[in-house]
Design a protein around this motif. Structure first.
Motif: not given
Length: 304
Positions: A141, A115-118, A205, A182-184, A203, A188
């Motif tokens: 990043r 997943d993007s968030s991890i 997953g 999430k995390g993209s 948001e 943001r």
């Protein structure tokens, strides 16, 4: 890096199989694509690869290269629900690199859906050797992972329902509910510029969850990279469309453990070699090109 090439295997036909079972709509466009189209290339596997990289040496000892991928991005990183095989442009980029690092793309890659968030966690903790999944290079990043690339330049865009007339681009999402991951970086961009865009955000997953909420009318739009959105629009042309023009730059790179410069250089060499020999363009036309995205020359690699 010392390489000796073996003979290439015969090219195999590819059928792009796409299913949106997660969106709960049977018989819709994208359940299966069986039309004739360009074939993905095959890649000559290198022998005697000698790279002073701790990550690569561990992979060689293991006998498998572990690649982090996406599984829900049509034409980019997609896992066929029947065969469980991964396919798409990012998957082909991974296969090119694997071959040049001495791993058979059809036998010696262990795929992991990340997943993007991890993604940063997966790379930094060694859960994957390479992360190749619409992974935008940015300064934040870079504090946690190294990047080889960029190998593709995407841009943020909006996906809406086919009958949506009010949303024509980022200037028309004020007061609208927009879904992203999430995390993209696209999420943001929207959340950190609320005064500019004025949208409410949700948001989730998985990309397919956003698509489902969009189709069901729970959100007004979905935002992420245009390459991803075009894939979903191509899957469901009667339901969805991409609107406006891109409003950010999203350079895709290969995530590598921070400090492993030897591996970064080897991956960059592989990308460059396959751009020059035409494999890159052939892979694009057989995957992402099928979504309607026209081929553009890749951006210049950052060798710093």
């Amino acid at each position: 890096m010392r390489l000796r090439k073996t003979s290439a295997a015969l090219a195999a036909s590819v059928a792009v199989v796409l299913a949106l079972t997660a969106c709960g709509k049977e018989g819709s466009a994208g359940d299966e694509k069986d039309e004739e189209g360009p074939e993905v290339p095959t890649y000559t596997v290198a022998d005697d690869v000698d790279v002073d990289s701790p990550v690569l040496k561990a992979a060689q000892k293991r006998g498998k290269l572990i690649v982090g991928s996406k599984a829900d991005q049509p034409y980019l990183g997609f896992q066929d629900p029947s065969s469980k095989k991964y396919e798409g442009f990012d998957v082909e980029i991974a296969k090119m690199i694997a071959a040049d690092l001495g791993f058979d793309p059809e036998k010696d890659i262990e795929w992991k859906t990340i997943d993007s968030s991890i993604r940063e966690t997966a790379v930094s903790k060694g859960q994957v050797d390479l992360m190749i999944g619409t992974y935008t290079i940015n300064d934040e990043r870079k504090k946690q992972v190294a990047f080889a690339g960029p190998y593709y330049m995407a841009g943020q865009d909006l996906l809406v329902r086919k009958d949506e007339d009010a949303i024509k681009g980022p200037d028309s999402i004020k007061g609208k509910t927009v879904c992203s991951i999430k995390g993209s970086t696209p999420l943001r961009n929207i959340t950190e510029n609320k005064s500019k865009y004025g949208a409410k955000t949700i948001e989730l997953g998985k990309y397919t969850d956003c698509v489902k909420q969009l189709v069901d009318g729970q959100v007004d739009a979905m935002t992420t990279d245009d390459a991803i959105l075009k894939g979903y629009a191509a899957q469901r042309p009667d339901d969805l469309k991409v609107v406006g023009e891109t409003f950010s730059d999203e350079p895709y790179g290969v995530g590598i453990k921070l400090g492993d410069k030897a591996l970064k250089d080897a991956v960059s060499d592989a990308i460059e070699a396959h751009i020059e020999n035409g494999d890159y363009k052939k892979a694009y036309e057989a995957t992402l090109g099928r979504s309607g995205s026209e081929f553009v020359d890749p951006p210049k690699l950052d060798r710093s």
